[in-house]
Design a protein around this motif. Sequence first.
Motif, PDB file in Angstrom:
ATOM      1  N   UNK A 131       0.821  -1.206   0.000  1.00 40.46           N
ATOM      2  CA  UNK A 131       0.000   0.000   0.000  1.00 40.46           C
ATOM      3  C   UNK A 131       0.857   1.259   0.000  1.00 40.46           C
ATOM      4  N   UNK A 132       1.934   1.228   0.770  1.00 38.03           N
ATOM      5  CA  UNK A 132       2.818   2.391   0.792  1.00 38.03           C
ATOM      6  C   UNK A 132       3.373   2.650  -0.600  1.00 38.03           C
ATOM      7  N   UNK A 133       3.765   1.572  -1.277  1.00 35.64           N
ATOM      8  CA  UNK A 133       4.319   1.701  -2.624  1.00 35.64           C
ATOM      9  C   UNK A 133       3.278   2.198  -3.617  1.00 35.64           C
ATOM     10  N   UNK A 134       2.105   1.547  -3.606  1.00 29.55           N
ATOM     11  CA  UNK A 134       1.070   1.863  -4.601  1.00 29.55           C
ATOM     12  C   UNK A 134       0.461   3.230  -4.363  1.00 29.55           C
ATOM     13  N   UNK A 135       0.065   3.503  -3.135  1.00 29.53           N
ATOM     14  CA  UNK A 135      -0.709   4.707  -2.848  1.00 29.53           C
ATOM     15  C   UNK A 135       0.145   5.967  -2.807  1.00 29.53           C
ATOM     16  N   UNK A 136       1.445   5.815  -2.742  1.00 32.48           N
ATOM     17  CA  UNK A 136       2.310   6.990  -2.788  1.00 32.48           C
ATOM     18  C   UNK A 136       2.823   7.269  -4.203  1.00 32.48           C
ATOM     19  N   UNK A 137       2.800   6.246  -5.053  1.00 32.43           N
ATOM     20  CA  UNK A 137       3.301   6.424  -6.414  1.00 32.43           C
ATOM     21  C   UNK A 137       2.186   6.587  -7.442  1.00 32.43           C
ATOM     22  N   UNK A 138       1.041   5.957  -7.185  1.00 33.33           N
ATOM     23  CA  UNK A 138      -0.099   6.080  -8.101  1.00 33.33           C
ATOM     24  C   UNK A 138      -1.092   7.056  -7.484  1.00 33.33           C
ATOM     25  N   UNK A 139      -1.143   8.250  -8.034  1.00 32.91           N
ATOM     26  CA  UNK A 139      -1.983   9.300  -7.452  1.00 32.91           C
ATOM     27  C   UNK A 139      -3.462   9.145  -7.811  1.00 32.91           C
ATOM     28  N   UNK A 140      -3.733   8.478  -8.913  1.00 37.19           N
ATOM     29  CA  UNK A 140      -5.109   8.250  -9.344  1.00 37.19           C
ATOM     30  C   UNK A 140      -5.697   7.109  -8.521  1.00 37.19           C
ATOM     31  N   UNK A 141      -6.702   7.426  -7.707  1.00 43.67           N
ATOM     32  CA  UNK A 141      -7.279   6.419  -6.817  1.00 43.67           C
ATOM     33  C   UNK A 141      -7.907   5.252  -7.578  1.00 43.67           C
ATOM     34  N   UNK A 142      -8.545   5.536  -8.712  1.00 44.12           N
ATOM     35  CA  UNK A 142      -9.167   4.477  -9.503  1.00 44.12           C
ATOM     36  C   UNK A 142      -8.089   3.528 -10.021  1.00 44.12           C
ATOM     37  N   UNK A 143      -7.004   4.087 -10.509  1.00 39.91           N
ATOM     38  CA  UNK A 143      -5.901   3.267 -11.005  1.00 39.91           C
ATOM     39  C   UNK A 143      -5.289   2.449  -9.872  1.00 39.91           C
ATOM     40  N   UNK A 144      -5.197   3.045  -8.687  1.00 40.66           N
ATOM     41  CA  UNK A 144      -4.641   2.331  -7.537  1.00 40.66           C
ATOM     42  C   UNK A 144      -5.517   1.129  -7.170  1.00 40.66           C
TER      43      UNK A 144
END
Length: 205
Positions: A131-144
Amino acid sequence: MENLFILLGAAAIGFSHSFEADHLVAVSNIVTRRTNTISAIKDGVFWGLGHTSTILLVAIIYMIGKFILQENNFHYFEASVGLMLMVLGVIRFYKIFQDRSHGHSHISEPTFGLAYGVGLVHGLAGSGGLLISVLTQIKDNVMAIFYILIFGIGSIVGMMIAAGAFSLPFSTKIINNKWLSTILSTVSAFLCVGLGAMIFYKNII
């Protein structure tokens, strides 16, 4: 095109993630009580669904509440995995002892809810770094969210393969070999207790 590569990467990472030692040991403890491979493969599916459910829930809570995630926050969740493994191993030891005391092998297959529950705990513990990796690098919530879902599909496929493979020595053609069944079950129980103790110690002490 870039998003496609990201999602393909998520599937590959999810697939390899399912083969981590604590995942394999826990699921092997469950599926070695199966007498057919199809049921074991279903265990792999339910494990993956539980694992994905927790990660997705934590991600949604983070997105809505904007909580700060730090990997150190997940140490206690990792310790819970160690405790769960030890419990699974002890229960398996008890069932082996019970079977040997009665002089026969009493096959008691677990429900698929057990695999789902084990997946839930693994997802809670393993969600930190992802989650730290995904949610800090992918800013688009839908894409995350899509990333996590594809990651989950990859982990389901990986665990289906692992669960099916682990169940093969316990198929109905081999399960009648009482000594082989007991030896493999004992090894699985030892691995659960041993690895569980290591994980618990590492994250608590």
